[in-house]
Design an enzyme around this catalytic site. Sequence first.
Site, PDB file in Angstrom:
ATOM      1  N   GLY A 180      44.957 -62.896  23.051  1.00  0.00           N
ATOM      2  CA  GLY A 180      44.464 -63.746  24.122  1.00  0.00           C
ATOM      3  C   GLY A 180      42.982 -63.573  24.395  1.00  0.00           C
ATOM      4  N   GLY A 181      42.184 -64.585  24.049  1.00  0.00           N
ATOM      5  CA  GLY A 181      40.774 -64.607  24.405  1.00  0.00           C
ATOM      6  C   GLY A 181      39.893 -63.627  23.669  1.00  0.00           C
TER       7      GLY A 181
ATOM      8  N   PRO B  58      49.982 -67.050  15.276  1.00  0.00           N
ATOM      9  CA  PRO B  58      50.639 -68.322  14.944  1.00  0.00           C
ATOM     10  C   PRO B  58      50.123 -69.405  15.864  1.00  0.00           C
ATOM     11  CG  PRO B  58      52.139 -66.895  16.187  1.00  0.00           C
ATOM     12  CD  PRO B  58      50.896 -66.105  15.935  1.00  0.00           C
TER      13      PRO B  58
ATOM     14  N   GLY C 217      43.328 -65.350  17.607  1.00  0.00           N
ATOM     15  CA  GLY C 217      43.825 -66.709  17.513  1.00  0.00           C
ATOM     16  C   GLY C 217      42.727 -67.700  17.213  1.00  0.00           C
TER      17      GLY C 217
ATOM     18  N   CYS D 253      54.898 -69.681  24.189  1.00  0.00           N
ATOM     19  CA  CYS D 253      54.311 -71.015  24.129  1.00  0.00           C
ATOM     20  C   CYS D 253      54.646 -71.816  25.384  1.00  0.00           C
ATOM     21  CB  CYS D 253      54.811 -71.755  22.891  1.00  0.00           C
ATOM     22  SG  CYS D 253      54.060 -73.380  22.684  1.00  0.00           S
TER      23      CYS D 253
END
Length: 334
Positions: free
Chosen positions: A212-213, A17, A233, A100
Amino acid sequence: MNSNENKMLDLRFSVAPMMDWTDRHCRVFHRLMTRRSLLYTEMLTTPAILHGDRKRLLGFDPCEHPVALQLGGSDPRELAAAAKIGEDFGYDEINLNVGCPSDRVKDGRFGACLMAEPALVAACVEAMKRAVGISVTVKCRIGIDDQDPETALDALARGVVNAGADALIVHARKAWLNGLSPKENRDIPPLDYDRVYRLKAAMPNMPVIINGGIASLAEAKAHLGFVDGVMLGRAAYQEPWRLLSADPELFGEAAPHATMKQVFEAMMPYIESELALGTRLHSITRHFVGAFHAVPGARAFRRHLAENGVKPGAGVNVLRDAIALVEDRVALAA
C-alpha cells in the site's frame, strides 16, 4: 504436480496482483527485470476457473516462476477446487483476496467485504490448505468501513493463522465499501503502516508482508526492518524501471539485465511467438508505457507505441523503432 511443492517461497519482495494490469504479458516483462520477485496473477474468481476457459485464464510462461495465483471467492469447497486446479497448472502459491473493494467484488461476496466474516475466511483457508501442497496466503486490508483496525485485523489474522495460512499480506489502509469508489479506496483513508508493524510484533512466527502506497525500493528496504516482506503495486507497474534495482538492492544479486533496452531485446522472442499466435502487439506493449525514466527520448517512445502499436498487424518493428528513439543509459536509482 508442481515441482515447487512444499518449498517455502522467498517473500521479501513481490509485485502486487492488479486487475487488468498483471496479466501474463506483464509478468514476463517484470520477470526479465527481477529473478527474485514473487509475481502474482490478476484476481480470478472461483466460478471463472471452475467453469471457464482454464487454459486462457491460467496459462502462463514457465519463465514467470515464482508466480502466485490470486483467487476471489467465499465458498470453501469452490476455493479448494480452484486452488487444486491452480496447483496442477504449476502455480507456486495460492492467494485469497480479502482486500479488493470494487462493487463487483462486494456483490459477489468476495474481496474486502470478507473482512467482516473472519470465521468464513478461516474456513476458506482451511479448505484450500487441505486441497493443495503449495503455500496458501491471504491478502487483506487493516479493516473496512467502521471496523476498528486493532480488533478487525487481529481477528482475521488469528483466524487464518489457526487455519494454516502460510503468510498474510496486509494493505495498510482501510477499505471503505460504502461511499468511496475503488479508485478513491487506493488513496483514502490514510495509510497506517504502524498497524501492520504491530501485527507482526504480536505474531512473530507468522510471515507478514506489507503493501500500500510504497513508492520506491528505498521505502521497501525501510519497511523490511519491521516486516518479512514488501509488496509493490502501482509503483512497480507504472514505473517498471524500478524493478531493475530489486535484485541488487534487496537480494544482493545482479539484475537479469542492466538496462531497459536489454530487457526489451530479451523479450523480443516472446513477443514474436505471441504475435504468431494471434496476440495483438498492443496487448503486450501497453505494459511498457513507464519503461524509461528521466532518459532522453522516453516521451517519443511512448508516443510511437501509442500511435503505432494499436494498428492492425503491428509487429515487433514498431517496438524496435520506438526503442531506437531512446538513449541507451541505465535508469536513475530507485
